[in-house]
Design a protein around this motif. Structure first.
Motif, short mmCIF file in Angstrom:
data_model
loop_
_atom_site.label_atom_id
_atom_site.label_comp_id
_atom_site.label_asym_id
_atom_site.label_seq_id
_atom_site.Cartn_x
_atom_site.Cartn_y
_atom_site.Cartn_z
N LYS A 2 5.55 -1.25 3.23
CA LYS A 2 4.09 -1.58 4.10
C LYS A 2 3.40 -2.66 3.68
CE LYS A 2 5.03 2.27 6.45
NZ LYS A 2 5.67 2.04 7.87
N VAL A 13 0.78 -1.18 0.07
CA VAL A 13 0.10 -0.03 0.06
C VAL A 13 0.92 1.21 0.13
CG1 VAL A 13 -2.02 -1.18 1.08
CG2 VAL A 13 -0.53 0.16 2.70
N ALA A 14 2.05 1.05 0.46
CA ALA A 14 3.08 2.31 0.37
C ALA A 14 4.30 1.53 0.61
CB ALA A 14 2.81 3.24 1.48
N PRO A 15 5.39 2.15 0.17
CA PRO A 15 6.83 1.42 0.05
C PRO A 15 7.12 0.97 1.46
CG PRO A 15 6.93 3.53 -0.85
CD PRO A 15 5.66 3.39 -0.43
N GLN A 73 -5.88 2.87 3.32
CA GLN A 73 -4.40 2.56 3.05
C GLN A 73 -4.60 2.12 1.45
OE1 GLN A 73 -3.55 -0.09 6.57
NE2 GLN A 73 -2.86 1.67 7.60
#
Lengths: 156, 156
Positions: free
Chosen positions: A37, A33-35, A149
């Motif tokens: 994560k 969902v994000a670097p 997210q």
């Protein structure tokens, strides 16, 4: 009436989450969902497993796949972990939410305001607001938390 | 009882959000939640403004700062935008939620199940579940949605 409102809030989040997960291809589900994560597929299994366990928390049914707890509840995402396939998780997601829906629509209104299994009689006497319905409201917020997210990931 | 449960769900999310925002230094608030996404400070203003508007949506009060709508509701985050300072937003956050709390605890239980201002009498007749309390439940989910995003940012 309030039970209906609480369930409407739950159903809205589950329907929304279902649509959000279904919008990704099998490959895209492995995107974080994000670097650094959690990957989307981890959150898919995380929510399905948490809701599978919810049947027992509410004292309404049995946990289908307690073996998923180690992967999806007790540990954070890990690219080395041996995750179930996307197809297995899709079936699991559908089964768990169909079971919950069946249990929820058939539960008499008064039973929603009873104690759930994650708290003692003593605690419940002190705080009767923490009943079955409040658990479902809290789980609906938890779904929204993770949808927020996942929505950070751009779909093509 | 129902109203208390709904408000407990709302208060839980607001308390949680307050703690999450307060954990960041003024500088850290300018961090985006993920590369190229909204900055934390934008979400701070976004939630405060949305909740300021909630007083009017519920027909319980007046919007303090409708001028914030252009920055925080009608447009996505933009590094060129002239944002209020962190100090102003902190005061705004506290004021809006203190006002809402005052309005909420004093609203008679029956009034929670009345129509809110964002829907017509006709729509309400068709769907009486969409009352004031359901709006507050939905806003609580919206808070959780953004907390999930903010929690992706590591604090030192």
């Amino acid at each position: 009436m309030f039970v209906k409102m609480g369930l409407a809030s739950w159903n809205l989040q589950i329907d929304r989450a279902t649509k959000v997960f279904d919008a990704f291809s099998d490959e895209e589900l492995y995107t974080p969902v994000a670097p650094g994560k959690n990957r989307i597929i981890y959150l898919y299994g995380h929510l399905a497993t948490y809701h599978d366990a919810l049947k027992e928390t509410l004292g309404l049914g049995k946990w289908d796949k307690p073996q998923y707890a180690a992967i999806f509840l007790q540990n954070p995402d890990n690219v080395e972990a041996d995750l179930p396939s996307v197809a297995e998780l899709k079936t699991y997601w559908q089964t768990v939410h169909a079971e919950l829906n069946e249990l929820f629509v058939n539960l008499p209104a008064a039973d929603w305001f009873k104690r759930h299994n994650a708290m003692t009689d003593e605690d419940f006497e002190k705080d009767p607001l923490r009943n079955r319905l409040s658990v479902v409201l809290s789980r609906a917020n938890h779904v929204a938390y993770h949808i927020g997210q996942i929505k950070l990931v751009k779909t093509s």
